[in-house]
Scaffold this motif. Structure first.
Motif, PDB file in Angstrom:
ATOM      1  N   ARG A   1      36.231 -95.331  22.052  1.00 28.30           N
ATOM      2  CA  ARG A   1      35.642 -94.879  23.308  1.00 28.30           C
ATOM      3  C   ARG A   1      34.674 -93.731  23.074  1.00 28.30           C
ATOM      4  NH1 ARG A   1      34.021 -97.832  25.641  1.00 28.30           N
ATOM      5  NH2 ARG A   1      33.517 -96.470  27.344  1.00 28.30           N
ATOM      6  N   SER A   2      34.961 -92.854  22.100  1.00 25.83           N
ATOM      7  CA  SER A   2      34.036 -91.734  21.899  1.00 25.83           C
ATOM      8  C   SER A   2      32.725 -92.218  21.274  1.00 25.83           C
ATOM      9  CB  SER A   2      34.680 -90.617  21.079  1.00 25.83           C
ATOM     10  OG  SER A   2      35.159 -91.120  19.864  1.00 25.83           O
TER      11      SER A   2
ATOM     12  N   ALA B   1      34.929 -88.252  29.188  1.00 27.63           N
ATOM     13  CA  ALA B   1      35.192 -89.646  29.535  1.00 27.63           C
ATOM     14  C   ALA B   1      36.245 -90.234  28.599  1.00 27.63           C
ATOM     15  CB  ALA B   1      33.904 -90.451  29.464  1.00 27.63           C
ATOM     16  N   THR B   2      36.136 -89.948  27.299  1.00 31.54           N
ATOM     17  CA  THR B   2      37.087 -90.510  26.341  1.00 31.54           C
ATOM     18  C   THR B   2      38.512 -90.071  26.648  1.00 31.54           C
ATOM     19  OG1 THR B   2      35.401 -90.537  24.642  1.00 31.54           O
ATOM     20  CG2 THR B   2      37.671 -90.667  23.896  1.00 31.54           C
ATOM     21  N   LEU B   3      38.695 -88.761  26.829  1.00 33.13           N
ATOM     22  CA  LEU B   3      40.044 -88.254  27.077  1.00 33.13           C
ATOM     23  C   LEU B   3      40.640 -88.856  28.339  1.00 33.13           C
ATOM     24  CD1 LEU B   3      39.839 -84.480  26.100  1.00 33.13           C
ATOM     25  CD2 LEU B   3      40.911 -86.367  24.852  1.00 33.13           C
TER      26      LEU B   3
ATOM     27  N   ARG C   1      24.247 -81.109  24.678  1.00 36.84           N
ATOM     28  CA  ARG C   1      25.403 -80.523  25.342  1.00 36.84           C
ATOM     29  C   ARG C   1      26.020 -81.525  26.324  1.00 36.84           C
ATOM     30  NH1 ARG C   1      25.006 -78.615  30.051  1.00 36.84           N
ATOM     31  NH2 ARG C   1      26.818 -77.658  31.014  1.00 36.84           N
ATOM     32  N   ASN C   2      25.169 -82.124  27.173  1.00 37.32           N
ATOM     33  CA  ASN C   2      25.680 -83.080  28.161  1.00 37.32           C
ATOM     34  C   ASN C   2      26.334 -84.278  27.492  1.00 37.32           C
ATOM     35  OD1 ASN C   2      24.893 -81.592  30.337  1.00 37.32           O
ATOM     36  ND2 ASN C   2      22.946 -82.676  30.619  1.00 37.32           N
ATOM     37  N   THR C   3      25.724 -84.761  26.405  1.00 45.65           N
ATOM     38  CA  THR C   3      26.274 -85.933  25.732  1.00 45.65           C
ATOM     39  C   THR C   3      27.671 -85.638  25.194  1.00 45.65           C
ATOM     40  OG1 THR C   3      24.037 -86.568  25.121  1.00 45.65           O
ATOM     41  CG2 THR C   3      25.828 -87.677  23.973  1.00 45.65           C
ATOM     42  N   PHE C   4      27.834 -84.458  24.575  1.00 41.18           N
ATOM     43  CA  PHE C   4      29.152 -84.091  24.057  1.00 41.18           C
ATOM     44  C   PHE C   4      30.164 -83.962  25.190  1.00 41.18           C
ATOM     45  CE2 PHE C   4      27.231 -82.926  19.977  1.00 41.18           C
ATOM     46  CZ  PHE C   4      28.183 -83.473  19.145  1.00 41.18           C
ATOM     47  N   LEU C   5      29.733 -83.289  26.253  1.00 41.23           N
ATOM     48  CA  LEU C   5      30.612 -83.089  27.403  1.00 41.23           C
ATOM     49  C   LEU C   5      31.039 -84.424  27.978  1.00 41.23           C
ATOM     50  CD1 LEU C   5      31.440 -80.391  28.719  1.00 41.23           C
ATOM     51  CD2 LEU C   5      29.755 -80.863  30.502  1.00 41.23           C
TER      52      LEU C   5
ATOM     53  N   THR D   1      20.686 -86.881  28.555  1.00 38.52           N
ATOM     54  CA  THR D   1      21.516 -87.146  27.372  1.00 38.52           C
ATOM     55  C   THR D   1      20.609 -87.449  26.186  1.00 38.52           C
ATOM     56  OG1 THR D   1      21.632 -89.528  27.723  1.00 38.52           O
ATOM     57  CG2 THR D   1      23.304 -88.196  28.822  1.00 38.52           C
ATOM     58  N   ILE D   2      21.191 -87.531  24.981  1.00 37.93           N
ATOM     59  CA  ILE D   2      20.356 -87.754  23.792  1.00 37.93           C
ATOM     60  C   ILE D   2      19.642 -89.090  23.871  1.00 37.93           C
ATOM     61  CG2 ILE D   2      20.274 -87.721  21.286  1.00 37.93           C
ATOM     62  CD1 ILE D   2      22.858 -86.320  21.205  1.00 37.93           C
ATOM     63  N   SER D   3      20.390 -90.159  24.228  1.00 46.32           N
ATOM     64  CA  SER D   3      19.756 -91.472  24.340  1.00 46.32           C
ATOM     65  C   SER D   3      18.598 -91.431  25.320  1.00 46.32           C
ATOM     66  CB  SER D   3      20.758 -92.510  24.837  1.00 46.32           C
ATOM     67  OG  SER D   3      21.635 -92.869  23.825  1.00 46.32           O
ATOM     68  N   PHE D   4      18.816 -90.749  26.447  1.00 46.09           N
ATOM     69  CA  PHE D   4      17.776 -90.700  27.462  1.00 46.09           C
ATOM     70  C   PHE D   4      16.578 -89.897  26.971  1.00 46.09           C
ATOM     71  CE2 PHE D   4      15.930 -89.921  31.662  1.00 46.09           C
ATOM     72  CZ  PHE D   4      16.002 -91.202  32.156  1.00 46.09           C
ATOM     73  N   TYR D   5      16.848 -88.840  26.218  1.00 45.02           N
ATOM     74  CA  TYR D   5      15.769 -88.025  25.638  1.00 45.02           C
ATOM     75  C   TYR D   5      14.908 -88.873  24.704  1.00 45.02           C
ATOM     76  CZ  TYR D   5      13.536 -84.262  22.997  1.00 45.02           C
ATOM     77  OH  TYR D   5      12.623 -83.442  22.398  1.00 45.02           O
ATOM     78  N   ILE D   6      15.578 -89.659  23.833  1.00 41.94           N
ATOM     79  CA  ILE D   6      14.844 -90.512  22.900  1.00 41.94           C
ATOM     80  C   ILE D   6      13.979 -91.513  23.672  1.00 41.94           C
ATOM     81  CG2 ILE D   6      15.057 -92.267  21.091  1.00 41.94           C
ATOM     82  CD1 ILE D   6      17.690 -90.891  20.273  1.00 41.94           C
TER      83      ILE D   6
END
Lengths: 279, 292
Positions: free
Chosen positions: B222-223, B81-83, B72-76, B247-252
């Protein structure tokens, strides 16, 4: 007529106001790093930090030098140059081959597509198998191991950059050399290489910047302080000491200088360098 | 020797490509196959566990609160950030598309932030965000406001991390969009002006349609990049407070390299790779068109 001039003046004022606030937002953090690195601790570790340093001190720079930060500097230079040279050495022939030859079964297309996909992929995805592979080869905690791991970033990148530069070399030049009896290899070294020279330098500079700043693989594959690179050293500094900002900013400035100088040389390639490809 | 030379000439194409091909397969194809393989095992090298569990890791992944929050956080983070970066980048590009004195001097300065190492940037921002000694809260207190818990509030931490990313990478979107603006021929504007279009209408009906491809590319690039968010989380918040910046990266990273649950971390890596690949494919198609 007067109203027209007034609106034009207001528009110009608005333009400069917006531009000024943008520049403040962009430059303030850099200004803050620079000034903090010259402040005495009493001026930054306080509830009322000073906007300008009242007394300029070089104590933080002396301190990081004495504590041996130059070792991390040397490690970073070695890893960065090592991965860049290895990448260029492999990517240049590959880019030349891809630009000038036909391949069976669309091997070249598949290869280029795959390389692009890899460049987009999150580095952490490959981290676990790379970790076990490096461990198996006895290359964990070794700068050589990191140089190999960094090829995941720099090789796809260099191949794509150099492919563009090689394609810009007119093929007639090579044909003329071939008619004069030069072999493929000699043509490559004596004719193509000098023509691609500037592109090679630009690619090298971007690869150096990329590896100089890289964090996650350095964090995962180097666990012993004597092999740390600058970003890892800085990350330990950030997370272990709460407010030792003087030395931290001093090391931040020192570690950024080489990159900022190099980036001056590649201003006109920035777009190609960071976004790979489009016209 | 001569036979070898002849073989070399006939297969010169492969000889040029071979070193790169071998290294790419060794460093990317093999690891990807292996990460998929590991994701089917319960694998912990420290506790010496290696047992086939099929899709068990995936099932547990999607029941894991940390992973779901990370997703959820990663998508958010990525979308937000991209927009913002592309929007600000567009504004900045319009600003710098005008002719004004000092433009040549300011342009390289705007691009400055993306040259710094993310760790250096995190050092600066962490000092500025500091609750007691940070410059932001000092400014707020001086102006008579309450200090803000930039990195230690559950609701705010993710946005504070996002602001750092915006500061660092808006220049990237700016560069892409400025190139786009400068590729629009001036005659088009003149023609539109002759037809009576001005200001906002000129922007909506001439600039925006012609800039569409560049905006699209800036969004994609950017996304893809923000989806990987790891360094800033590591250095600014460590995933906290609580799970606010997980985030996902951090989880991994945490599952794989702190707990050595490499099976489960691999499953998360496979999920992440597939998610990014979807967006990457759109980008690659776009690049391909530009090439052809």
């Amino acid at each position: 007529m007067n109203i027209w001039r007034a609106t034009r003046l207001a528009k110009r004022a608005l333009f400069w106001a917006v531009l000024l606030s943008v520049m403040v937002f962009v430059l303030f953090p850099i200004y803050w790093m620079l000034t903090t690195s010259f402040k005495e601790p009493l001026e930054y570790a306080t509830r009322t930090p000073s906007w300008f340093p009242h007394r300029i001190t070089f104590q933080h720079y002396r301190e990081i030098w004495k504590e041996g930060a130059y070792r991390y500097f040397i490690n970073t230079v070695l890893v960065s140059l090592g991965s860049t040279l290895l990448s260029l050495g492999i990517a240049f022939p590959a880019a030349y081959g891809l630009a000038r030859f036909r391949f069976p079964a669309k091997l070249d297309l598949i290869f280029l597509l795959w390389v692009l996909l890899v460049r987009m992929a999150p580095p952490v995805v490959l981290a676990i198998p790379l970790y076990t592979t490096l461990q198996g080869l006895g290359l964990l905690n070794k700068l050589t191991g990191l140089v190999i791991a960094y090829q995941v970033y720099t090789l796809p990148y260099s191949i794509w950059m150099l492919l563009r530069f090689v394609r810009d070399v007119p093929i007639e030049v090579e044909e003329a050399a071939a008619i004069d009896g030069a072999s493929r290899l000699r043509t490559l070294v004596a004719i193509v290489l000098p023509l691609v020279g500037p592109g090679l330098v630009a690619t090298a500079i971007f690869a150096v910047i990329m590896t100089w700043n890289e964090f996650i693989y350095a964090l995962l594959f180097l666990r012993r302080p004597e092999v740390f690179t600058l970003p890892i050293h800085i990350s330990h500094f950030i997370t272990e000491y709460e407010v030792l900002w003087g030395p931290l900013m001093a090391i931040g400035i020192t570690s950024s200088l080489p990159i900022l100088i190099l980036s001056g040389y590649v201003q006109k390639h920035l777009l190609r360098g960071f976004a790979i490809s489009f016209k | 020797m001569r036979a070898l030379g002849r073989w070399g000439r006939r297969h010169a194409n492969l000889l040029f490509l071979l070193p790169a091909l071998i290294l790419i397969v060794f460093l990317t194809v093999y690891p990807l196959v292996r990460v998929f393989y590991l994701s089917l095992y319960r694998y912990n090298p420290i506790r010496r566990i290696e047992r086939f569990v099929g899709l068990g890791n995936y099932r547990r992944l999607f029941a894991d609160r940390f992973f779901l929050t990370g997703l959820r956080n990663t998508f958010l983070f990525s979308v937000g950030a991209t927009l913002i970066e592309v929007l600000l980048g567009l504004g900045l590009a319009l600003l710098f598309n005008a002719k004004f004195r000092g433009r040549k001097l300011l342009l390289p300065l705007v691009i400055f932030p993306m040259m710094f190492s993310t760790m250096v940037i995190c050092a600066i921002w962490r000092s500025m965000y500091h609750y007691d000694y940070g410059i932001f809260n000092y400014a707020l207190r001086t102006a008579g406001f309450q200090p803000v818990k930039w990195l230690i509030s559950q609701d705010l931490a993710l946005w504070s991390v996002m602001l750092v990313d915006i500061w660092q990478w808006t220049p990237m979107a700016f560069l892409i969009l400025l190139a786009g603006l400068q590729s629009i021929p001036g005659e088009l504007y003149e023609a539109a002006r002759v037809d009576g279009a001005t200001g906002a209408r000129l922007f909506r009906h001439v600039t925006l349609p012609l800039l569409r491809n560049h905006i699209f590319l800036a969004l994609l690039l950017r996304s893809i990049d923000t989806f990987k968010i790891f360094d800033k989380v590591y250095a600014l918040t460590g995933g906290g407070p609580g799970t606010a910046t997980e985030t996902i990266s951090f989880y991994i990273y945490r599952e794989g390299f702190r707990y050595f649950n490499m099976g489960r971390a691999s499953a998360a890596a496979v999920v992440m790779f597939l998610a990014v690949s979807v967006v990457s494919f759109i980008y690659i198609r776009q690049v391909w068109r530009g090439e052809g």
